[in-house]
Design an enzyme around this catalytic site. Structure first.
Site, PDB file in Angstrom:
ATOM      1  N   GLU A  58       0.804  -1.218   0.000  1.00  0.00           N
ATOM      2  CA  GLU A  58       0.000   0.000   0.000  1.00  0.00           C
ATOM      3  C   GLU A  58       0.841   1.274   0.000  1.00  0.00           C
ATOM      4  O   GLU A  58       0.443   2.303  -0.539  1.00  0.00           O
ATOM      5  CB  GLU A  58      -0.964   0.021   1.188  1.00  0.00           C
ATOM      6  CG  GLU A  58      -2.128  -0.958   1.063  1.00  0.00           C
ATOM      7  CD  GLU A  58      -1.828  -2.321   1.657  1.00  0.00           C
ATOM      8  OE1 GLU A  58      -0.645  -2.580   1.978  1.00  0.00           O
ATOM      9  OE2 GLU A  58      -2.761  -3.128   1.802  1.00  0.00           O
ATOM     10  N   PHE A 120     -11.486  -6.590  13.752  1.00  0.00           N
ATOM     11  CA  PHE A 120     -10.445  -7.110  12.877  1.00  0.00           C
ATOM     12  C   PHE A 120     -10.086  -6.063  11.824  1.00  0.00           C
ATOM     13  O   PHE A 120     -10.961  -5.479  11.202  1.00  0.00           O
ATOM     14  CB  PHE A 120     -10.922  -8.404  12.202  1.00  0.00           C
ATOM     15  CG  PHE A 120      -9.946  -8.945  11.199  1.00  0.00           C
ATOM     16  CD1 PHE A 120      -8.703  -9.423  11.615  1.00  0.00           C
ATOM     17  CD2 PHE A 120     -10.248  -8.958   9.850  1.00  0.00           C
ATOM     18  CE1 PHE A 120      -7.792  -9.907  10.691  1.00  0.00           C
ATOM     19  CE2 PHE A 120      -9.346  -9.449   8.918  1.00  0.00           C
ATOM     20  CZ  PHE A 120      -8.112  -9.922   9.336  1.00  0.00           C
ATOM     21  N   GLN A 121      -8.811  -5.832  11.640  1.00  0.00           N
ATOM     22  CA  GLN A 121      -8.288  -4.845  10.690  1.00  0.00           C
ATOM     23  C   GLN A 121      -8.873  -3.455  10.917  1.00  0.00           C
ATOM     24  O   GLN A 121      -9.166  -2.723   9.978  1.00  0.00           O
ATOM     25  CB  GLN A 121      -8.501  -5.303   9.243  1.00  0.00           C
ATOM     26  CG  GLN A 121      -7.659  -6.537   8.909  1.00  0.00           C
ATOM     27  CD  GLN A 121      -7.528  -6.804   7.427  1.00  0.00           C
ATOM     28  OE1 GLN A 121      -8.422  -6.511   6.650  1.00  0.00           O
ATOM     29  NE2 GLN A 121      -6.411  -7.387   7.034  1.00  0.00           N
ATOM     30  N   LYS A 170     -17.285   0.303   5.957  1.00  0.00           N
ATOM     31  CA  LYS A 170     -17.856  -0.737   5.109  1.00  0.00           C
ATOM     32  C   LYS A 170     -19.354  -0.533   4.865  1.00  0.00           C
ATOM     33  O   LYS A 170     -19.832  -0.646   3.738  1.00  0.00           O
ATOM     34  CB  LYS A 170     -17.622  -2.078   5.819  1.00  0.00           C
ATOM     35  CG  LYS A 170     -18.054  -3.282   5.059  1.00  0.00           C
ATOM     36  CD  LYS A 170     -17.804  -4.524   5.903  1.00  0.00           C
ATOM     37  CE  LYS A 170     -18.338  -5.753   5.193  1.00  0.00           C
ATOM     38  NZ  LYS A 170     -18.172  -6.957   5.996  1.00  0.00           N
ATOM     39  N   MET A 485      25.035   7.552   1.839  1.00  0.00           N
ATOM     40  CA  MET A 485      25.000   8.876   2.444  1.00  0.00           C
ATOM     41  C   MET A 485      25.287   8.796   3.950  1.00  0.00           C
ATOM     42  O   MET A 485      26.007   9.626   4.499  1.00  0.00           O
ATOM     43  CB  MET A 485      23.645   9.546   2.190  1.00  0.00           C
ATOM     44  CG  MET A 485      23.577  10.994   2.633  1.00  0.00           C
ATOM     45  SD  MET A 485      24.839  12.034   1.868  1.00  0.00           S
ATOM     46  CE  MET A 485      23.970  12.655   0.427  1.00  0.00           C
TER      47      MET A 485
END
Lengths: 572, 170
Positions: A58, A120-121, A170, A485
């Site tokens: 993502e 959940f999630q 949802k 770097m």
């Protein structure tokens, strides 16, 4: 408006979401499906007006959306699910926030009745992203969805552009409603000021005309407001040289005599000296980040400073300014040019001549190119890539580190949106997904990502995305086996204690092949051009593993906290 | 001693708005001495009053600008910049020994405080005042014995007509 405004047929939230995107002119989005946004993916299944690019992480969706926005000037869109999908976007959102590019990130959320129950999630993405986005919304009712989406695109793309997050539970995506896209926006708390104050503009113009050693500092705001023409005219008419920040590469042609190129920590010797010695500094669309100011107290210490920015917060935040102008770069400079033309301002070219000569003297001072060993030099690779590719009008993306600075120093641009790099946040792993976004946005134009062997491993999985959509992104991996770097800082400032900076990687050629892409290895100077030529011509995703010298350093170098005119030019 | 600034912020009354403001303060290292939030006379709008300490003029300038940058923020006024009145309400539970009771009542009277609850061992005072009055009252009550002190945080209102309603911003 010939379209019927009200669709009497009821749609579910997910369909409304897609209709809203259509209204905003979005036809390409980057995303990753998941539980709570399945209704959107169901609607996408039969949707013929939006092409969805499935990324492999993502974070990459958001970087790709930003790369798309940077290359095209349009708003980039990312779509992810709740919980981990949403939290994975945070780096991408923060990156777009710091560099000021417009994206809208849509996150799924658990059902309204589950919010707060550690479902959940579930993640409180609104709370998490509050400090790293321009604004965010939790949509609580499907009827609000069109208004919220319209506002989100408006906020993202106006004023100082930036990311907006829209969190969609949802049940909202499944609820039915008639679709009506609002025509107007009512945001009483959001009124960016586009026109600078006329009095301030006159004062600024007067100061610039009278100056003996004037300098323009061009920032990324000029890209956002597309003020390249105005900048060029102003520089020519007022006889003022221009230096640019990393974010503003290409806003002023770097091959122009008036250009001093990039300033700052790894900027040009002459640009840093000019800014330390100028008597009037005209800064446009820059935040005065510490990477360009060095020691604040000594920054432009002899100068009266004029600062144009659309974001009032940028003014007097780091550098105290004498003439603040809150407004859009293009509008302000247009007003200045009009005033200059209509009134008889005098420019004393002879007075400014000695300033030009002084700058000419400084320009002779360049870092010595030290070739430390028999091995291939990273600088040589980047130079050769630039020289070969420049006539094909490439978009150059970079990751973050030494290769980024070399690319910024060695590659010259005469238009913006061609050099895509993470400036403010300094996000390793940005370049490759951003290059994907740029390739999508330019219908597979030539996009080259200059990467390090450390950075590329942060989002290497996106090679699968590239292969799936056959995006011909060329990755030049400057492979020195170190986080270069950081290693450079350790060499100079930490007694060569290379703590945790030697980093191993896979065989990049084999990795490329395993993903179904092309892989090449370059170890000699004479191999660079033929390999690059083949890579460009094949129109496929490519990894070019350039095995280079370990110890090369980026010069010029101003140590953090030092004044800008204390430039280190070599290992001595 | 540098005086605290009291900043009055008119906002759209929406979920998470206090968190948006307080998060800005903590994220950027500004101090919150007190914060109050409640609806205004007009539905859908709220006023948040934030008292902040330790900032010089530059910090206060940044605070007001950063607050203004938030989308649901309609108006920001530093009450120190304008003619204004500030008040705070305190509830103070004081240990009321027999020999102290008359002293407590006398102090309450001087400060216009009310005794709103009495138990065999304590008096609870309710007082409203500006910063100096509240400070003096607490200093006087402290030697007697404060069992519990609850403060509302400051609220303030401008004296001029410059910040009266949401209508000016729409």
């Amino acid at each position: 408006m010939t379209e019927t405004k009200v669709n009497s047929e009821k749609l579910i939230g997910a369909q409304i979401f897609l209709e809203c995107l259509r209204k905003e002119g979005v036809d390409k989005i980057f995303g990753y499906p998941g539980g709570v946004i399945l209704s959107i993916y169901e609607a996408l299944y039969s949707c013929d007006f939006i092409k969805h690019y499935l990324v492999r992480h993502e974070q990459a969706a958001v970087h790709a959306a930003e790369g798309y926005a940077r290359a095209t000037g349009k708003v980039g869109v990312a779509l992810v699910t709740s919980g981990p999908g949403a939290t994975n976007t945070v780096t991408g959102i923060a990156n777009a926030y710091y560099d000021g590019y417009p994206i809208v990130v849509f996150t799924g959320q658990v059902g309204s009745n589950q919010i707060g129950n550690d479902a959940f999630q579930e993640a409180d993405i609104i709370g998490i992203t509050r400090s790293c986005c321009k604004h965010n919304y939790l949509v609580k009712d499907v009827k609000e969805l069109p208004r919220v989406i319209k506002e989100a695109f408006h906020i993202a793309s106006t004023g100082k552009p930036g990311p907006v997050v829209v969190d969609m539970p949802k049940d909202v995506l499944c609820a039915k409603s008639s679709f009506e896209y609002p025509e107007t926006i009512k945001l009483p708390g959001y009124n960016p000021n586009y026109n600078g104050h006329p009095k301030q503009i006159s004062k600024a113009l007067e100061l610039l005309c009278e100056a003996e050693r004037p300098l323009i500092l061009a920032g990324g705001g000029i890209v956002a407001s597309a003020a390249m023409n105005e900048l060029k005219l102003l520089s020519e008419k007022l006889n003022v040289p221009v230096t640019n920040t990393l974010m503003a590469k290409g806003v002023f042609p770097e091959d122009n005599d008036f250009s001093l190129g990039m300033l700052g920590m790894h900027g040009n010797f002459w640009a840093n000296h000019a800014i330390s010695s100028c008597d009037v500094l005209f800064a446009i669309g820059t935040r005065f980040n510490d990477r360009i100011t060095g020691c604040l107290k000594r920054f432009a210490k002899d100068a009266q400073i004029i600062h144009v920015d659309i974001d009032p917060c940028s003014i007097n935040k780091n550098v105290k300014v004498d003439i603040p102008i809150i407004g859009d770069a293009k509008n302000v400079m247009t007003a200045m040019l009009e005033e200059f033309d209509s009134n008889n301002y005098e420019i004393h070219f002879d007075v400014k001549q000695s300033w030009r000569e002084q700058i000419g003297e400084w320009k002779k001072k360049r870092p010595v190119f030290e070739h430390p060993s028999e091995k291939l030099s990273a600088i040589t690779v980047i130079k050769k890539v630039y020289e070969y590719a420049k006539n094909s009008d490439p978009i150059i993306c970079t990751e973050v580190g030494q290769h980024q600075m070399w690319a910024a120093q060695l590659m010259k641009f005469n238009k913006p949106r061609k050099f895509i790099t993470s400036g403010g946040l300094g996000t390793m792993g940005f370049g490759f997904p951003a290059a994907i976004g740029a390739a999508v946005g330019t219908d597979n134009g030539l996009v080259i990502n200059i990467a390090g062997d450390g950075s590329i491993q942060m989002n290497i999985q996106e090679l699968a995305t590239c292969v799936q959509y056959n995006l011909p992104v060329i990755n030049i991996i400057i492979n020195n086996g170190y986080l270069g770097m950081v290693r450079q800082w350790q060499e100079k400032l930490f007694n060569k204690h290379y703590s945790q900076t030697k980093i191993s990687g896979p065989d990049f050629v084999k990795v490329a092949q395993a993903y179904g892409a092309r892989g090449y290895r370059v170890t000699k100077e004479e191999e660079i051009i033929p390999v690059l030529q083949e890579a460009i011509e094949c129109r496929e995703p490519v990894f070019i593993d350039c095995v280079v010298e370990e110890c090369e350093m980026v010069y010029p170098w101003v140590l953090a906290g030092d004044p800008l005119n204390k430039v280190i030019l070599s290992n001595e | 001693m540098r005086k605290n600034h009291v900043i009055s912020v008119l906002v759209k009354d929406e979920a998470g708005i206090v968190s948006r403001l307080s998060g800005l303060f903590s994220g950027r290292g500004y101090n919150i001495e007190s914060i109050t939030a409640a609806q205004t006379s007009e539905k859908g709008y709220a006023r948040i009053t934030i008292e902040t300490s330790g900032g010089d003029a530059d910090v206060i300038e940044q605070i007001t600008k950063q607050l203004n940058r938030l989308i649901p923020v309609l108006k920001v006024v530093d009450l120190r910049d304008v003619e204004s009145i500030e008040r705070e309400l305190i509830l103070c539970k004081v240990i009321a020994k027999d020999e102290d009771r008359s002293e407590i009542l006398r102090i309450a009277e001087i400060f216009g405080a009310k005794i709103i609850d009495v138990t065999p061992r304590t008096y609870t005072l309710q007082a409203v005042g500006d910063e100096r009055q509240i400070r003096s009252l607490i200093e006087l009550l402290r030697p007697i014995g404060i069992r519990e002190l609850v403060r509302s945080g400051k609220v303030g209102i401008t004296r001029a007509n410059q910040f009266s309603s949401t209508k000016t911003v729409e």
